[in-house]
Structures are given as C-alpha cells and as structure tokens.
Scaffold this motif. Structure first.
Motif, PDB file in Angstrom:
ATOM      1  N   ARG A 192       0.493  -0.676   1.949  1.00 38.07           N
ATOM      2  CA  ARG A 192      -0.916  -0.428   1.628  1.00 38.07           C
ATOM      3  C   ARG A 192      -1.795  -0.537   2.865  1.00 38.07           C
ATOM      4  N   ALA A 193      -1.579  -1.593   3.634  1.00 35.11           N
ATOM      5  CA  ALA A 193      -2.399  -1.791   4.840  1.00 35.11           C
ATOM      6  C   ALA A 193      -2.136  -0.701   5.859  1.00 35.11           C
ATOM      7  N   THR A 194      -0.875  -0.256   5.947  1.00 37.60           N
ATOM      8  CA  THR A 194      -0.523   0.788   6.913  1.00 37.60           C
ATOM      9  C   THR A 194      -1.141   2.125   6.533  1.00 37.60           C
ATOM     10  N   VAL A 195      -1.090   2.462   5.254  1.00 37.39           N
ATOM     11  CA  VAL A 195      -1.684   3.726   4.812  1.00 37.39           C
ATOM     12  C   VAL A 195      -3.188   3.719   5.082  1.00 37.39           C
ATOM     13  N   LYS A 196      -3.838   2.603   4.778  1.00 34.98           N
ATOM     14  CA  LYS A 196      -5.288   2.507   5.029  1.00 34.98           C
ATOM     15  C   LYS A 196      -5.596   2.655   6.512  1.00 34.98           C
ATOM     16  N   ALA A 197      -4.806   1.948   7.352  1.00 35.09           N
ATOM     17  CA  ALA A 197      -5.047   2.014   8.795  1.00 35.09           C
ATOM     18  C   ALA A 197      -4.748   3.411   9.339  1.00 35.09           C
ATOM     19  N   GLY A 198      -3.673   4.029   8.841  1.00 35.80           N
ATOM     20  CA  GLY A 198      -3.315   5.361   9.307  1.00 35.80           C
ATOM     21  C   GLY A 198      -4.375   6.391   8.970  1.00 35.80           C
ATOM     22  N   VAL A 199      -4.908   6.307   7.754  1.00 34.75           N
ATOM     23  CA  VAL A 199      -5.961   7.236   7.338  1.00 34.75           C
ATOM     24  C   VAL A 199      -7.205   7.043   8.213  1.00 34.75           C
ATOM     25  N   GLU A 200      -7.558   5.805   8.498  1.00 34.51           N
ATOM     26  CA  GLU A 200      -8.729   5.543   9.335  1.00 34.51           C
ATOM     27  C   GLU A 200      -8.554   6.111  10.737  1.00 34.51           C
ATOM     28  N   ARG A 201      -7.371   5.971  11.294  1.00 37.26           N
ATOM     29  CA  ARG A 201      -7.142   6.460  12.659  1.00 37.26           C
ATOM     30  C   ARG A 201      -7.171   7.987  12.720  1.00 37.26           C
ATOM     31  N   ILE A 202      -6.652   8.615  11.696  1.00 37.56           N
ATOM     32  CA  ILE A 202      -6.703  10.082  11.683  1.00 37.56           C
ATOM     33  C   ILE A 202      -8.135  10.564  11.487  1.00 37.56           C
TER      34      ILE A 202
ATOM     35  N   ASN B 296       1.074  22.782  19.335  1.00 36.39           N
ATOM     36  CA  ASN B 296       0.347  22.961  18.078  1.00 36.39           C
ATOM     37  C   ASN B 296      -0.152  21.645  17.495  1.00 36.39           C
ATOM     38  N   PHE B 297       0.138  20.522  18.172  1.00 40.02           N
ATOM     39  CA  PHE B 297      -0.396  19.229  17.763  1.00 40.02           C
ATOM     40  C   PHE B 297      -1.488  18.794  18.737  1.00 40.02           C
ATOM     41  N   GLY B 298      -2.697  18.589  18.206  1.00 40.31           N
ATOM     42  CA  GLY B 298      -3.773  18.038  19.017  1.00 40.31           C
ATOM     43  C   GLY B 298      -3.839  16.527  18.901  1.00 40.31           C
ATOM     44  N   GLY B 299      -3.302  15.993  17.799  1.00 42.52           N
ATOM     45  CA  GLY B 299      -3.313  14.556  17.581  1.00 42.52           C
ATOM     46  C   GLY B 299      -2.025  14.092  16.948  1.00 42.52           C
ATOM     47  N   LEU B 300      -1.637  12.846  17.224  1.00 39.55           N
ATOM     48  CA  LEU B 300      -0.403  12.271  16.699  1.00 39.55           C
ATOM     49  C   LEU B 300      -0.636  10.850  16.218  1.00 39.55           C
ATOM     50  N   LEU B 301      -0.073  10.545  15.059  1.00 42.54           N
ATOM     51  CA  LEU B 301       0.078   9.175  14.615  1.00 42.54           C
ATOM     52  C   LEU B 301       1.577   8.934  14.515  1.00 42.54           C
ATOM     53  N   VAL B 302       2.114   8.096  15.403  1.00 45.08           N
ATOM     54  CA  VAL B 302       3.547   7.816  15.409  1.00 45.08           C
ATOM     55  C   VAL B 302       3.767   6.549  14.591  1.00 45.08           C
ATOM     56  N   LEU B 303       4.574   6.671  13.529  1.00 47.92           N
ATOM     57  CA  LEU B 303       4.674   5.624  12.521  1.00 47.92           C
ATOM     58  C   LEU B 303       6.113   5.153  12.343  1.00 47.92           C
ATOM     59  N   GLY B 304       6.310   3.847  12.385  1.00 48.03           N
ATOM     60  CA  GLY B 304       7.641   3.285  12.176  1.00 48.03           C
ATOM     61  C   GLY B 304       7.598   2.078  11.273  1.00 48.03           C
ATOM     62  N   LEU B 305       8.777   1.515  10.998  1.00 49.25           N
ATOM     63  CA  LEU B 305       8.856   0.286  10.215  1.00 49.25           C
ATOM     64  C   LEU B 305       8.641  -0.924  11.112  1.00 49.25           C
TER      65      LEU B 305
ATOM     66  N   THR C 261      -0.298   4.712  17.417  1.00 48.34           N
ATOM     67  CA  THR C 261       0.990   4.219  16.923  1.00 48.34           C
ATOM     68  C   THR C 261       0.749   3.084  15.936  1.00 48.34           C
ATOM     69  N   LEU C 262       1.628   2.996  14.930  1.00 46.25           N
ATOM     70  CA  LEU C 262       1.573   1.937  13.926  1.00 46.25           C
ATOM     71  C   LEU C 262       2.990   1.574  13.502  1.00 46.25           C
ATOM     72  N   THR C 263       3.212   0.304  13.187  1.00 53.55           N
ATOM     73  CA  THR C 263       4.438  -0.100  12.507  1.00 53.55           C
ATOM     74  C   THR C 263       4.050  -0.837  11.235  1.00 53.55           C
ATOM     75  N   ILE C 264       4.796  -0.577  10.183  1.00 56.69           N
ATOM     76  CA  ILE C 264       4.473  -1.129   8.862  1.00 56.69           C
ATOM     77  C   ILE C 264       4.555  -2.652   8.865  1.00 56.69           C
ATOM     78  N   GLN C 265       5.570  -3.184   9.541  1.00 59.05           N
ATOM     79  CA  GLN C 265       5.740  -4.640   9.545  1.00 59.05           C
ATOM     80  C   GLN C 265       4.587  -5.347  10.250  1.00 59.05           C
ATOM     81  N   ASP C 266       4.156  -4.796  11.391  1.00 65.47           N
ATOM     82  CA  ASP C 266       3.073  -5.441  12.138  1.00 65.47           C
ATOM     83  C   ASP C 266       1.707  -5.221  11.501  1.00 65.47           C
ATOM     84  N   THR C 267       1.549  -4.139  10.721  1.00 67.14           N
ATOM     85  CA  THR C 267       0.249  -3.817  10.138  1.00 67.14           C
ATOM     86  C   THR C 267       0.009  -4.560   8.831  1.00 67.14           C
ATOM     87  N   GLY C 268       1.086  -5.026   8.188  1.00 64.61           N
ATOM     88  CA  GLY C 268       0.911  -5.817   6.971  1.00 64.61           C
ATOM     89  C   GLY C 268       1.418  -5.170   5.712  1.00 64.61           C
ATOM     90  N   GLY C 269       2.332  -4.208   5.847  1.00 68.12           N
ATOM     91  CA  GLY C 269       2.908  -3.574   4.664  1.00 68.12           C
ATOM     92  C   GLY C 269       2.390  -2.169   4.440  1.00 68.12           C
TER      93      GLY C 269
END
Length: 541
Positions: A270-280, A227-236, A260-268
């Motif tokens: 705010r930056a992670t939420v922005k990047a995650g939204v763009e990827r989705i 039931n998942f066509g897409g995944l964003l796997v998110l960690g710290l 995939t995204l990690t909050i520490q590597d993405t810059g915190g």
C-alpha cells in the motif's frame, strides 16, 4: 532450381494478380486458368498457392497441361502443378520447402500428409550477393516528428515506465500504472501513458549466468529506450537483481527522470503504490512540456516481426514490408529481423548478403545453437510451424522461413546481435530471438527498436509498448473480419487491387506517420503492456 528466393528477388509478381470474376468454387466441368485461381511464384516451382478454395473435380489449365483435382484444396494452400516423386524436393519460391513423403501427382493438395522436412545440407556463401537498393534521394530528406533525447537518440513516443527488477514487485507495478489509465492523463496530452514492465524472473538466478545476464540486459535496454522520458524502477528489496543495478553505470539520457523504490524499504504494498503514484505525478508536468520536433528518418530503428503466419505471408505482407525496410535502409535508417527458428532453412540466403564472413558466421553460430537447444528439449526446429500456421497452408519450417525472411527485403546484412543487445549498426541487422512473438519483440525493443511492424495472416492482436506496433494483414478475408485490430491490408496484392510496390510504399508512409505520433490500433486498444516478456534462459534455483 533457381537462386532467386525471398530476400534476393521478388516473392510475388511485381504486378497485382489479375482481378478475375471467377467464382470462389469453380464449376467442376469447366477448366479454369491457373493464374485465375493460384499464384505460381517461380516458373519452375512444383506448387502454386491457391487464391480461392477449389473443390474436388475442378479442372485447372496450366502451361504444362490440364490438372484435375482429386480432392478439395483450401484457399492459401499449395496445389501441385507437376508430379514429384517420393523423396524428391518440392520447390516453392525457387527453393526446397521439403521432400515428398509419397509420390505427388499434379493436381493434388500438398501439405503435411505428403510433404516432410528436407534435411539436406545447405551450401553457405558469404557476401556474394549485393543488391542495389532503389535510390530515392527524396527519402533522405524525409523527416518524422519525434522526441529528441539528451543523448542524441530520438523517441517515437513519450512514456513513463514502471520497470520491475523482480516478479515480486509485479503486482505493485501494475497497481501504480493502473492509476494512470482512462482519463487520468487527459491534462498531459504529450505523455503517451504509464506502462508497467513486469516479468516472471529476477530471483533464483545464477549470478553471471546466461539467464541472469540476458534478463539484466533486457531490463537495462528498456531503461534507456528513447521512448521512455521517465522511469520508476521498482523492486522488492532482497532479490538477486537489485533495483539499483538496473540503472547504475547505464548511459541514460540526462533528461530521463529516474526514481527508484523497494517495497520492503517503503513499508509494504500500500505504501509503495502510494509513493509510486506520487513520484509519477511529479514527473508529469516536466514530461508533458516536451514537444515533438523534426528528425531525419535515419533515426528510426524498425523491428521486423510476424506471427500467425499463413500461406500468403511470404507473398503479400512480408515482401511488401521488405520493400519498406529497403527504403528505410537506403535512407540511412536501421531495420532488424529476428526470430532465429523462423529463418532456419533460409539462413543461406542471408549469409550471401552478409557484409563480411564474420557477420555471416555469427548467424550460423546462432542457428547451430538453436538446433542443439531444440534437440536438448526433445524436439527439432521443424516443430516450429504452429497449428494455426498449418491451417493457413504452411507445412514445414523451410516454407515458413523462406516467407519470413522476405521481411528483410534485399539489403546487405550488416550485423548480428544476441538477444536484447544494443542495436548499434545502421542498415539491416539480425537479432537472435525465439520465434514466440512477445519474447522476440521484447528483445528487439530492448535493443532500441522505436517502431515495430508486425505481419499476420491468421490474425494477431499484438502490441509492444513503449514502441508502437503496426499490424499488417496478409489476406483480405482476415483483415475484414478483424478490421478493428489491423492497421493495413496487404491482401489486396492477391486480390488484384494493389501491387507489392504500392503496398510497400503504404507501409513506409505508415511507419513515418506512426513515428510522428499517429496511433496504431493496438495503442488505441491499450494493448502492449502484457506483451513485455523477457527470454528466460538457464537454471532457476
């Protein structure tokens, strides 16, 4: 005592109860026939289940004589139809539901004040009962409209999942998913939504322990769910369950889009939420281009669950669901029962249906584990009936379990799975899960259930995205009161306006319609994200 019980035969009359016009409170001076006010499930049962409240002084005519009620007995509760001596078993469904803690006189209310646990050892047989399921050749030709994945699996929904490796990334995941609520997906009608799968673990675990392995198995099960066509796997970024470990080596469908995204590597955050939204957002056009296509109903994996049970659960919704389950299994599909603490006391009925002694013994091993687990926690499995269960007329775990296993119909038991294990065998299976609804269904969905039917008597508002949850009410009073939260009313069986077979057929058709895209009420209410609750086991350091 007879050998018939839920899962071996009907748990209620095949025909609906008579639709008598007797008042809800029968006049104390008039004798009323038992079948006008109660259901006697087996001729030799010691108790009947009331279909309406009866006040003290009511006279009830039975084949064994006339009863006079010494006290009020609520609707859906048990009425003694014959005397039971203290210490003797009390029978319902033709099985013991406990032992009388005091002498019980015919006409008395039977509940926690005079009924306790029956700890007698049960005799186990393996593979001694085989029921021929109803042969409906037309069912094998039936199809549903599903999303065909590259690995051959078929989804009933087309979601994007934000899968978190650790609780530290939960808030960010929800912020990302929240950007796609409301009107945000109106331009992508073939995408069912974006769901954040958050939990309370992912760090402080002992690597390789039962707890760590169970969490990883659950998360990986969701990652590869059809039931998942897409995944964003998110960690710290520093957790014990690294983001990449959730997808590395996983047999994901080739058409599942994974980021995939990690909050520490993405810059915190705010930056992670922005990047995650763009990827989705980048995933949406490709996922929206996918279309439903006919699939055989053998591709359905049905999760069976119940919550907020009452005295009617084992008489109406559960056995009706059992009939729908049998139709699916007979057509080559898969159906999986769960909630190990809620089959305790009825497991001997399931071992008789096991396809081999090995399968039956696997179930007994899980029961034994739960008994030890409950004792270690300072309790027992008979603590299971909740206050709501008891208010609805259920007294002991034996009574609750005998009604609960009716959801599994009469099919042979083909497999027993540990929590969140991949469901691989067609036919009827059993998964070891707690009785707590969100944890139980999380395990079933992780195993691959792409539709869930959830029966309830007290009124559960359960959802379980990405799998649709069809809620079936056990009684009309609750269905009417909570009509916006229920999909189907099995209470009509007690009301006398429908039969078990008819309601079973309705559930079957509802499963196919839902699998083809028809929304359930919980989906319309956007319920099901917070109900992702992996089972937490073991040491947390």
């Amino acid at each position: 005592m007879t050998d018939t019980a839920p899962g071996l035969g009907s748990t209620a009359p095949d025909h609906a109860a008579p639709d008598h016009a007797a008042p809800d409170h029968a006049a104390p001076g008039l004798a009323v026939a038992l079948d006008e006010v109660a259901l006697l499930l087996r001729p030799d049962d010691d108790v009947a289940v009331l279909t309406r409240e009866l006040p003290a002084g009511t006279r009830v005519a039975t084949t064994r004589g006339e009863l006079v009620l010494p006290a009020d007995v609520p609707r859906s509760h048990k009425l003694a139809v014959q005397d039971v001596a203290a210490g003797q078993p009390v029978h319902k469904y033709g099985q013991s539901i406990g032992r009388a803690t005091t002498g019980i006189r015919a006409g008395e209310h039977v509940h926690a004040h005079n009924l306790g646990m029956d700890d007698s050892e049960r005799a186990y047989e393996f593979g001694t009962v085989h029921a021929e399921l109803p042969d409906r050749p037309e069912d094998r030709e039936r199809t549903f409209l599903g999303y065909h994945r590259a690995n051959g699996k078929v989804g009933t929904r087309n979601y994007i999942g934000v899968l978190t490796s650790v609780n530290c990334s939960a808030s960010s995941a929800k912020m990302i998913a929240d950007q796609f609520r409301g009107l945000a997906l109106d331009a992508f009608e073939n995408v069912d939504g974006v769901v954040a799968l958050t939990h309370q673990s992912g760090c402080g675990l002992v690597p390789g322990s039962v707890g760590a392995n169970t969490l990883v198995r659950t998360l990986r099960g969701y990652a590869q769910h059809p039931n998942f066509g897409g995944l964003l796997v998110l960690g710290l970024g520093c957790e014990m369950v690294p983001v990449q470990s959730l997808v590395d080596g996983l047999d994901l469908p080739a058409d599942t889009i994974v980021e995939t995204l990690t909050i520490q590597d993405t810059g915190g955050v705010r930056a992670t939420v922005k990047a995650g939204v763009e990827r989705i957002r980048a995933m949406l056009p490709e996922l929206d281009a996918r279309r439903r296509a006919p699939a055989p109903i053998s591709e359905l994996v049905l999760g069976l669950n119940c919550g907020g049970s009452d005295g009617y659960s084992g008489i109406t919704a559960n056995p009706a669901l059992g009939r729908a389950s049998d139709r699916l299994v007979a057509a080559g599909a898969t159906s999986v029962l769960a909630e190990t603490p809620e089959v305790f006391g009825a497991e001997h009925l399931l071992t008789r249906r096991a396809v081999s002694e090995e399968v039956g013994q696997r179930l007994l091993q899980r029961i034994a584990w739960w008994q030890e687990y409950a004792v270690a926690g300072g309790g027992s499995l008979d603590n299971n009936p909740s206050p709501g269960n008891k208010a609805g007329g259920l007294t002991t775990i034996l009574e609750k379990s005998l009604g609960a296993v009716a959801k599994a119909g009469q099919a042979d038991l083909s497999a027993v799975y540990e929590y969140a294990e991949p469901i691989t065998e067609r036919g009827l299976g059993f998964m070891d899960t707690p009785g707590y609804d969100p944890v139980s269904v999380t395990g079933l969905v992780a195993g691959g259930a792409n539709v869930v039917v959830f029966t309830t008597g007290r009124g559960s508002v359960f959802g379980c995205r990405p799998a649709p949850s069809i809620k079936v009410a056990t009684n009309t009073e609750m269905f009417t009161r909570m009509a916006d939260d229920m999909d189907l009313n099995a209470g009509r069986i007690v009301d006398g306006t429908a039969t078990l077979d008819a309601v079973g057929d309705e559930i079957f058709e509802k499963i196919l319609a839902t699998a083809s895209g028809e929304k359930t009420v919980s989906e319309e209410l956007d319920i099901g994200q917070e109900e992702f609750v992996p089972w937490q086991l073991g040491t947390v350091t």
